[in-house]
Design an enzyme around this catalytic site. Structure first.
Site, PDB file in Angstrom:
ATOM      1  N   ARG A  59      -3.767   4.108  -1.093  1.00 22.06           N
ATOM      2  CA  ARG A  59      -4.310   3.142  -1.820  1.00 22.06           C
ATOM      3  C   ARG A  59      -3.571   1.794  -1.515  1.00 22.06           C
ATOM      4  O   ARG A  59      -2.468   1.766  -1.135  1.00 22.06           O
ATOM      5  CB  ARG A  59      -4.010   3.367  -3.220  1.00 22.06           C
ATOM      6  N   HIS A  73       0.846  -1.040   0.141  1.00 22.36           N
ATOM      7  CA  HIS A  73      -0.105  -0.103   0.034  1.00 22.36           C
ATOM      8  C   HIS A  73       0.966   1.127  -0.006  1.00 22.36           C
ATOM      9  O   HIS A  73       1.902   1.181   0.354  1.00 22.36           O
ATOM     10  CB  HIS A  73      -1.072  -0.059   1.402  1.00 22.36           C
ATOM     11  N   CYS A  74       0.388   2.265  -0.419  1.00 22.98           N
ATOM     12  CA  CYS A  74       0.958   3.583  -0.460  1.00 22.98           C
ATOM     13  C   CYS A  74      -0.036   4.614   0.665  1.00 22.98           C
ATOM     14  O   CYS A  74      -0.579   4.006   1.521  1.00 22.98           O
ATOM     15  CB  CYS A  74       1.067   4.119  -1.620  1.00 22.98           C
ATOM     16  N   VAL A  75       0.184   5.692   0.579  1.00 26.53           N
ATOM     17  CA  VAL A  75      -0.432   6.678   1.450  1.00 26.53           C
ATOM     18  C   VAL A  75      -1.925   6.667   1.409  1.00 26.53           C
ATOM     19  O   VAL A  75      -2.611   6.594   2.439  1.00 26.53           O
ATOM     20  CB  VAL A  75      -0.111   8.266   0.946  1.00 26.53           C
TER      21      VAL A  75
END
Length: 477
Positions: A30, A26-28
């Site tokens: 999503r 995951h990112c910030v």
């Protein structure tokens, strides 16, 4: 008990089950997933989950928009409730890249090289924008710059310019570091290679044309052959190809040189051979190739600016969807490296604004509270240069806002191209992008911003309201 156990199960079911997920990170905002078969995804069911704000597929990664903060807990719950196992972004990229065609792999390679150096380039662009405010004539006075009006600020402006321009003056060193690391070599040698190509004893690349016309290009005589002793300031292709050679040569030597003498042999031989090949073969060929590529773009925007601006504005957002926009980073850097400025990046900034305006209009079109909230926050994000939430979470999801956005971006791009708008550097996209524009073009760019703000908003609002009325009529019938 996992906080989002119910939602995680619903997401997994909509994604085709746990077995359909190859890698997950995951990112910030999503979840980023490498799926075995994206055809198994039920998008409607997925986006019906209360914490999901949208989804999209790009670069063979399926991404589920959840939101800052919440996505961290959702990912932890997913790892706890399944046997998928945690993965890094690189793991997901590697798993996704196996499904890419050769063109997608080439674009991904460029992205892997240029994205790590973007923070330095964007920071430099912001500082150059600050220097523009201080040293640009016509901003606070019809003829004088701020430092000419107040000479006590001149020293600060000069210092800011040096700090800001360093990233561009030593661009080959940044690219060398990132490229050699990407090709599997020692990133420190990549830095040294880049510094070699901008050594102060070499003829500066920006002075090459004048020196060539005057017949004063310095040369080395190597075994009866004359080799031009020129630097590659602001050039992209020479250091890219040289980095590939350096990394592969270093790896080849490491496999064959005993550990006891590797320090004495590998780096010196790799740098010496790569340096010779670069100055004799790689540099001259790629220097001409790079100038030829930028020359084509320059010719198009000089001769047919309306067409160039319209087409680039029209295509930029679709290129982002495919990931191919990363290929134009090299062109932008090459254009800024020449010292004249880039005419492509300003259109990018307006495309960001257009996507934000279309998303903002959806606040007034949609009757769904979640969509209204997502539209507002994602529009603000796009206006500040981050378009992913607006583009993928709202505009592409409903299709017509995306089309309205690219119509607005193409018209705005055509207008600023006709007016010859140039950015001194790559900076932050969206509304703050005006700081990177050369001050003499601020008025034209500001008008372009108004076009990108108004046209997509109005088109999306009118079309969206029309669709809403049609649905009401159908329901009454």
């Amino acid at each position: 008990m996992a906080k989002y156990e119910k939602q995680v199960h619903e997401i997994l079911e909509a994604l085709g089950g746990e077995d359909n997920i190859e890698k997950a990170t995951h990112c910030v905002t999503r979840l980023r997933l490498a799926l075995k078969d994206e055809d198994l995804v039920d998008t409607d069911k997925l986006e019906a989950v209360d914490i999901v704000k949208g989804s999209f597929s790009a670069n063979n990664q399926f991404q589920v928009i959840i939101g800052q903060g919440t996505v961290d807990q959702v990912y932890r719950d997913m790892m706890e409730l399944t046997n998928i196992g945690e993965a890094s972004k690189d793991d997901v990229k590697d798993a996704s890249s196996k499904k890419m065609n050769p063109l997608q792999r080439a674009v991904k390679l460029l992205a892997d090289i240029f994205i790590p150096i973007l923070p330095a380039i964007v920071t430099a662009g912001l500082l150059l924008g600050l220097n523009n405010v201080l040293a640009g004539p016509g901003i606070f006075d019809e003829e004088l710059s701020l430092v000419e009006m107040y000479p006590q600020w001149a020293g600060l402006a000069d210092m800011i310019e040096i700090i800001a321009s360093a990233a561009f003056a030593f661009l080959p060193a940044l690219i060398g570091w990132s490229a050699v690391r990407r090709f599997g070599g020692s990133d420190l040698l990549g830095i040294v290679l880049g510094l070699i190509l901008v050594h102060p004893d070499l003829l500066n690349a920006w002075a090459y044309a004048d020196a060539q016309e005057a017949g004063e290009v310095p040369v080395w005589n190597l075994f009866g052959f004359d080799v031009e002793a020129i630097g590659y300031q602001g050039q992209v292709l020479p250091v890219l190809f040289a980095s590939f050679v350096l990394a592969k040569l270093e790896l080849w030597l490491r496999e064959r040189i005993p550990d006891a003498i590797q320090l004495l042999v590998v780096a010196p031989v790799a740098l010496l051979v790569t340096g010779l090949l670069t100055f004799v073969i790689i540099g001259p060929i790629t220097f001409a190739l790079g100038n030829g590529i930028t020359g084509v773009f320059t010719w198009l925007f000089d001769v047919l600016p309306a067409l160039g601006g319209f087409v680039y504005g029209l295509l930029y957002a679709p290129l982002v969807v495919t990931g191919m926009h990363h290929a134009f980073l090299a062109v932008d850097l090459q254009l800024t490296g020449t010292g004249d400025g880039t005419f492509l990046w300003p259109i990018l900034a307006l495309s960001n604004i257009a996507q934000g305006s279309a998303a903002l209009a959806m606040m007034f079109v949609s009757r769904n509270d979640n969509i209204k909230g997502l539209s507002g926050t994602s529009a603000l994000s796009a206006y500040l240069g981050v378009t992913e939430p607006a583009m993928f979470g709202v505009n592409i999801r409903f299709k017509f806002p995306f089309i309205c956005a690219i119509i607005g971006a193409s018209i705005a791009g055509m207008f600023i191209a006709i007016n010859g708008v140039l950015a001194e550097s790559i900076g932050v996209g969206g509304i703050p992008g005006i700081l990177s524009i050369i001050p003499q073009y601020w008025l034209a760019f500001f008008i372009g911003m108004l076009i990108a703000l108004i046209v997509p908003f109005v088109l999306t609002l009118i079309y969206g309201k029309t669709l809403a009325k049609r649905s009401i009529i159908k329901e009454e019938q």
